[in-house]
Design a protein around this motif. Structure first.
Motif, PDB file in Angstrom:
ATOM      1  N   ILE A 124     -26.170 -26.359  -4.333  1.00 32.14           N
ATOM      2  CA  ILE A 124     -26.612 -25.424  -3.288  1.00 32.14           C
ATOM      3  C   ILE A 124     -25.394 -24.570  -2.918  1.00 32.14           C
ATOM      4  O   ILE A 124     -24.273 -25.066  -2.916  1.00 32.14           O
ATOM      5  CB  ILE A 124     -27.167 -26.155  -2.033  1.00 32.14           C
ATOM      6  CG1 ILE A 124     -26.213 -27.268  -1.566  1.00 32.14           C
ATOM      7  CG2 ILE A 124     -28.550 -26.714  -2.269  1.00 32.14           C
ATOM      8  CD1 ILE A 124     -26.548 -27.833  -0.202  1.00 32.14           C
ATOM      9  N   VAL A 125     -25.618 -23.316  -2.634  1.00 36.16           N
ATOM     10  CA  VAL A 125     -24.471 -22.449  -2.326  1.00 36.16           C
ATOM     11  C   VAL A 125     -24.120 -22.500  -0.847  1.00 36.16           C
ATOM     12  O   VAL A 125     -22.997 -22.182  -0.460  1.00 36.16           O
ATOM     13  CB  VAL A 125     -24.702 -20.985  -2.775  1.00 36.16           C
ATOM     14  CG1 VAL A 125     -24.798 -20.888  -4.275  1.00 36.16           C
ATOM     15  CG2 VAL A 125     -25.930 -20.390  -2.129  1.00 36.16           C
ATOM     16  N   GLU A 126     -25.074 -22.902  -0.012  1.00 42.09           N
ATOM     17  CA  GLU A 126     -24.832 -23.013   1.434  1.00 42.09           C
ATOM     18  C   GLU A 126     -25.501 -24.282   1.934  1.00 42.09           C
ATOM     19  O   GLU A 126     -26.434 -24.777   1.296  1.00 42.09           O
ATOM     20  CB  GLU A 126     -25.467 -21.835   2.168  1.00 42.09           C
ATOM     21  CG  GLU A 126     -24.785 -20.520   1.889  1.00 42.09           C
ATOM     22  CD  GLU A 126     -25.488 -19.364   2.574  1.00 42.09           C
ATOM     23  OE1 GLU A 126     -25.075 -19.018   3.685  1.00 42.09           O
ATOM     24  OE2 GLU A 126     -26.460 -18.850   2.005  1.00 42.09           O
ATOM     25  N   SER A 127     -25.066 -24.762   3.091  1.00 43.95           N
ATOM     26  CA  SER A 127     -25.666 -25.989   3.635  1.00 43.95           C
ATOM     27  C   SER A 127     -27.148 -25.792   3.970  1.00 43.95           C
ATOM     28  O   SER A 127     -27.573 -24.689   4.322  1.00 43.95           O
ATOM     29  CB  SER A 127     -24.907 -26.418   4.897  1.00 43.95           C
ATOM     30  OG  SER A 127     -23.619 -26.860   4.541  1.00 43.95           O
ATOM     31  N   ILE A 128     -27.895 -26.890   3.847  1.00 47.83           N
ATOM     32  CA  ILE A 128     -29.338 -26.869   4.137  1.00 47.83           C
ATOM     33  C   ILE A 128     -29.652 -28.058   5.053  1.00 47.83           C
ATOM     34  O   ILE A 128     -28.910 -29.045   5.040  1.00 47.83           O
ATOM     35  CB  ILE A 128     -30.186 -27.004   2.834  1.00 47.83           C
ATOM     36  CG1 ILE A 128     -29.724 -28.259   2.030  1.00 47.83           C
ATOM     37  CG2 ILE A 128     -30.107 -25.751   1.982  1.00 47.83           C
ATOM     38  CD1 ILE A 128     -30.686 -28.680   0.956  1.00 47.83           C
ATOM     39  N   PRO A 129     -30.755 -28.006   5.817  1.00 47.17           N
ATOM     40  CA  PRO A 129     -31.086 -29.159   6.659  1.00 47.17           C
ATOM     41  C   PRO A 129     -31.449 -30.378   5.811  1.00 47.17           C
ATOM     42  O   PRO A 129     -32.028 -30.241   4.730  1.00 47.17           O
ATOM     43  CB  PRO A 129     -32.310 -28.686   7.454  1.00 47.17           C
ATOM     44  CG  PRO A 129     -32.331 -27.212   7.314  1.00 47.17           C
ATOM     45  CD  PRO A 129     -31.684 -26.886   6.007  1.00 47.17           C
ATOM     46  N   GLY A 130     -31.110 -31.548   6.306  1.00 45.96           N
ATOM     47  CA  GLY A 130     -31.428 -32.802   5.619  1.00 45.96           C
ATOM     48  C   GLY A 130     -32.904 -33.130   5.761  1.00 45.96           C
ATOM     49  O   GLY A 130     -33.681 -32.336   6.307  1.00 45.96           O
ATOM     50  N   PRO A 131     -33.337 -34.320   5.277  1.00 45.01           N
ATOM     51  CA  PRO A 131     -34.761 -34.682   5.304  1.00 45.01           C
ATOM     52  C   PRO A 131     -35.325 -34.728   6.722  1.00 45.01           C
ATOM     53  O   PRO A 131     -34.608 -35.051   7.666  1.00 45.01           O
ATOM     54  CB  PRO A 131     -34.786 -36.070   4.657  1.00 45.01           C
ATOM     55  CG  PRO A 131     -33.387 -36.549   4.661  1.00 45.01           C
ATOM     56  CD  PRO A 131     -32.493 -35.357   4.706  1.00 45.01           C
ATOM     57  N   LYS A 132     -36.611 -34.413   6.816  1.00 42.16           N
ATOM     58  CA  LYS A 132     -37.282 -34.321   8.126  1.00 42.16           C
ATOM     59  C   LYS A 132     -37.175 -35.629   8.900  1.00 42.16           C
ATOM     60  O   LYS A 132     -37.275 -36.704   8.323  1.00 42.16           O
ATOM     61  CB  LYS A 132     -38.757 -33.983   7.882  1.00 42.16           C
ATOM     62  CG  LYS A 132     -39.483 -33.482   9.100  1.00 42.16           C
ATOM     63  CD  LYS A 132     -40.826 -32.919   8.676  1.00 42.16           C
ATOM     64  CE  LYS A 132     -41.770 -32.664   9.809  1.00 42.16           C
ATOM     65  NZ  LYS A 132     -41.275 -32.077  11.003  1.00 42.16           N
ATOM     66  N   GLU A 133     -36.970 -35.495  10.193  1.00 45.19           N
ATOM     67  CA  GLU A 133     -36.844 -36.659  11.084  1.00 45.19           C
ATOM     68  C   GLU A 133     -37.548 -36.348  12.378  1.00 45.19           C
ATOM     69  O   GLU A 133     -37.617 -35.178  12.765  1.00 45.19           O
ATOM     70  CB  GLU A 133     -35.368 -36.828  11.458  1.00 45.19           C
ATOM     71  CG  GLU A 133     -34.614 -37.900  10.777  1.00 45.19           C
ATOM     72  CD  GLU A 133     -33.181 -37.910  11.310  1.00 45.19           C
ATOM     73  OE1 GLU A 133     -32.966 -38.195  12.497  1.00 45.19           O
ATOM     74  OE2 GLU A 133     -32.287 -37.594  10.516  1.00 45.19           O
ATOM     75  N   GLN A 134     -38.061 -37.377  13.045  1.00 44.49           N
ATOM     76  CA  GLN A 134     -38.665 -37.167  14.360  1.00 44.49           C
ATOM     77  C   GLN A 134     -37.597 -37.400  15.407  1.00 44.49           C
ATOM     78  O   GLN A 134     -37.455 -38.505  15.909  1.00 44.49           O
ATOM     79  CB  GLN A 134     -39.814 -38.176  14.599  1.00 44.49           C
ATOM     80  CG  GLN A 134     -40.973 -38.083  13.646  1.00 44.49           C
ATOM     81  CD  GLN A 134     -41.734 -36.777  13.836  1.00 44.49           C
ATOM     82  OE1 GLN A 134     -41.635 -36.124  14.866  1.00 44.49           O
ATOM     83  NE2 GLN A 134     -42.492 -36.403  12.818  1.00 44.49           N
ATOM     84  N   SER A 135     -36.792 -36.444  15.696  1.00 42.60           N
ATOM     85  CA  SER A 135     -35.792 -36.618  16.753  1.00 42.60           C
ATOM     86  C   SER A 135     -35.412 -35.251  17.301  1.00 42.60           C
ATOM     87  O   SER A 135     -35.519 -34.236  16.608  1.00 42.60           O
ATOM     88  CB  SER A 135     -34.545 -37.337  16.224  1.00 42.60           C
ATOM     89  OG  SER A 135     -33.826 -36.489  15.361  1.00 42.60           O
TER      90      SER A 135
END
Ligand SMILES: C[S@@+](CC[C@H](N)C(=O)[O-])C[C@H]1O[C@@H](n2cnc3c(N)ncnc32)[C@H](O)[C@@H]1O
Length: 272
Positions: free
Chosen positions: A15-26
């Motif tokens: 990936i060339v830029e950071s991305i959000p991690g896996p979905k979480e309920q928080s």
């Protein structure tokens, strides 16, 4: 952003830029998503090149963020009083700004420098490392440390799994202090990452990590050279750049193999 690098292993997604991690309920995860999707409202109305004292983006620091080195290359500005890099928050010009793409306040957003290579370190225990084939002057943007942006609980979970499975730890925690608040960002390039994931720790590093904001409130972890670097040198930074790092001797800690004169013997350990 232009990034022509790839990974040496097919198991890691580039990936060339950071991305959000896996979905979480928080709530923390929701904040990550909100920030990831928001555009900084701060922008300038400069024509072509930005001018100190006139540019809204440079207005947050009392000097230029970068100085021209040669042609279209810029270096991070040094604080002339102490010879260190400025510690003011750095905001680059962004998509809403009216200045040109050649404005000198656009550096990190243009992607990593050329001439970086990933290869095995001479000390096998260190695994791979990132090396430069070309000369790097002090203050040059090398690359971002890009990965999944994860919550503190996900970082702790992954940290423990890595420890149990004897895997290398790639999670970097950035702490930012603003008045009486502290912000933490956790970036994990172990599964999704860029070339920055191969950078090893050194107790006498030649680079440092500086948070830089471009379009969103989430800072990019930008790696800049902190000294002149000759060709065929390994790129390193100090993993432990914030208070709270404990240099405890403990058999579960990773022994530092940086071989520098002032080696602290163990990799810095963060208590999140
Ligand atoms: C971000 S990764 C760096 C790239 C890694 N060497 C690889 O092969 O993919 C961090 C991991 O590399 C290893 N490492 C980094 N710097 C080291 C050092 N100075 N001494 C020993 N191991 C190091 C540790 O296992 C650490 O958890």
């Amino acid at each position: 952003m232009i990034d022509n690098y790839t990974h040496i292993s097919n198991n890691i997604i580039y990936i060339v830029e950071s991305i959000p991690g896996p979905k979480e309920q928080s709530q923390e995860y929701e904040e990550i998503i909100d920030n990831f999707n928001s555009q900084l409202t701060n922008h300038c109305l400069c024509e072509q090149y930005c001018l100190k004292n006139k540019c809204q983006c440079l207005g947050t620091s009392d000097s230029f963020n970068y100085v021209l080195y040669n042609q279209d290359k810029y270096l991070l500005q040094l604080d002339l009083e102490n010879g260190q890099f400025c510690t003011n928050p750095i905001i680059e010009c962004n998509d809403l700004c009216s200045c040109s793409n050649e404005c000198g306040n656009r550096v990190v957003q243009k992607g990593p420098m050329e001439g970086l290579i990933v290869k095995k370190c001479s000390d096998e225990m260190k695994g791979f490392g990132l090396f430069t084939e070309s000369h790097i002057p002090r203050g040059m943007f090398v690359c971002e440390y890009a990965g999944e942006i994860i919550t503190k609980s996900e970082a702790n979970k992954r940290h423990q799994i890595n420890a149990v499975e004897g895997k290398m730890n790639y999670i970097f925690c950035l702490q930012e202090h603003s008045k009486d608040r502290m912000f933490q960002y956790f970036i994990d390039p172990s599964r999704f990452g860029n070339i920055g994931r191969y950078i090893n720790h050194s107790c006498e590093p030649n680079c440092c990590i500086i948070p830089i904001r471009v379009n969103t409130p989430i800072p990019k972890l930008a790696i800049f050279s902190s000294s002149d670097i000759v060709p065929n040198t390994e790129i390193t930074f100090n993993y432990g750049c914030f208070k709270g790092d404990k240099i405890l001797e403990n058999t579960s800690r990773t022994k530092c193999l940086c071989k520098s004169k002032n080696c602290m013997r163990w990799l810095p350990y963060h208590f999140y």
